[in-house]
Design an enzyme around this catalytic site. Sequence first.
Site, mmCIF file in Angstrom:
data_model
loop_
_atom_site.group_PDB
_atom_site.id
_atom_site.type_symbol
_atom_site.label_atom_id
_atom_site.label_comp_id
_atom_site.label_asym_id
_atom_site.label_seq_id
_atom_site.Cartn_x
_atom_site.Cartn_y
_atom_site.Cartn_z
ATOM 1 C CG HIS A 155 -5.785 1.958 5.401
ATOM 2 N ND1 HIS A 155 -5.339 2.950 6.250
ATOM 3 C CD2 HIS A 155 -4.751 1.099 5.249
ATOM 4 C CE1 HIS A 155 -4.083 2.694 6.586
ATOM 5 N NE2 HIS A 155 -3.706 1.570 5.991
ATOM 6 C CE LYS A 165 -0.161 3.425 4.789
ATOM 7 N NZ LYS A 165 -0.081 3.557 6.235
ATOM 8 C CD GLU A 179 -2.911 5.684 6.780
ATOM 9 O OE1 GLU A 179 -2.878 5.713 5.538
ATOM 10 O OE2 GLU A 179 -1.985 5.180 7.471
ATOM 11 C CD GLU A 198 -3.254 -2.526 7.563
ATOM 12 O OE1 GLU A 198 -2.139 -2.712 7.088
ATOM 13 O OE2 GLU A 198 -3.922 -1.500 7.342
ATOM 14 C CB SER A 235 5.452 -1.834 12.062
ATOM 15 O OG SER A 235 5.041 -0.511 12.359
ATOM 16 N N GLY A 261 2.573 2.233 10.864
ATOM 17 C CA GLY A 261 3.533 3.335 10.753
ATOM 18 C C GLY A 261 4.270 3.657 12.035
ATOM 19 C CG ASN A 305 -1.686 1.238 1.467
ATOM 20 O OD1 ASN A 305 -1.789 2.069 0.564
ATOM 21 N ND2 ASN A 305 -2.257 1.385 2.655
#
Length: 262
Positions: free
Chosen positions: A104, A14, A106, A174, A220, A180, A12
């Site tokens: 996701h 992003k 985000e 996730e 991660s 991240g 991904n």
Amino acid sequence: MVTARRPLIAGNWKMNLDHLQSIAFVQKLAWNLKDAKHDAATVEAAIFPPFTDLRSVQTLIDADKLELELGAQDLSDNDSGAFTGDISGAFLSKLAVKYVIVGHSERRTIHLESDEVVASKVAAAHRNGLVPVVCVGETADDLEKHGPSAVPVAQLKAALAAVPSSAEIVVAYEPVWAIGSGQAATPDQAQQVCAALRATLVDLLGADAAASTRVLYGGSVKASNIASFMREPDVDGALVGGASLDITEFASIIRYQNHVGV
Ligand code: PGA
């Protein structure tokens, strides 16, 4: 009967790499994998570039017959109409996109996507012949209050509310605290939640579909920890963010089966 699930390593990107950068990146990644004699029949690799890169990457994959699958990072829950700035699943389908990330964290936090919106996007993906990569995961606060599996399981149930049990899906667990942060879940933690998600899939889709559905871990993931996740019985691959932007690192993650000690 044990159903063999082909592992999926999904990158991904992003909001990184413009269309020119994406061409150079994909060429180098493909050379790297070819040099290492990577066999896509053993481990499937997919990349999820920004929308503006998709046509360039699709043309390259098609012309050079690269063994990489293409995914998009989001889609609209509508197929056409007055939805300024949105992207239709029908358009993605025309670009030979196979996968689309839905829900996701985000999107859930920055764009306030609710479980209902996620369900409606999963349905839009299915309607347009795309395989949704349905993301679920708990925040650090959820983990403290509700334990590890409750929130991801509830999100998965909500996300699949509007698709038939025959729909092909991929699930990505996730934990939000691991995305991240450099602090991945332990393989044990990932296994525990992925097993709970698979048990939920048995209830929702039936035993056969649950046995053939891939459940990925994300958060991660790096070349140095992928093999330990892939040893877990209910982890069938990874959704990789930061490390998918480094060609050598991402190629090494795809080739985790060749790592020493696996
Ligand atoms: P990360 O991101 O690998 O950079 O933690 C994972 C993701 O957001 O899918």
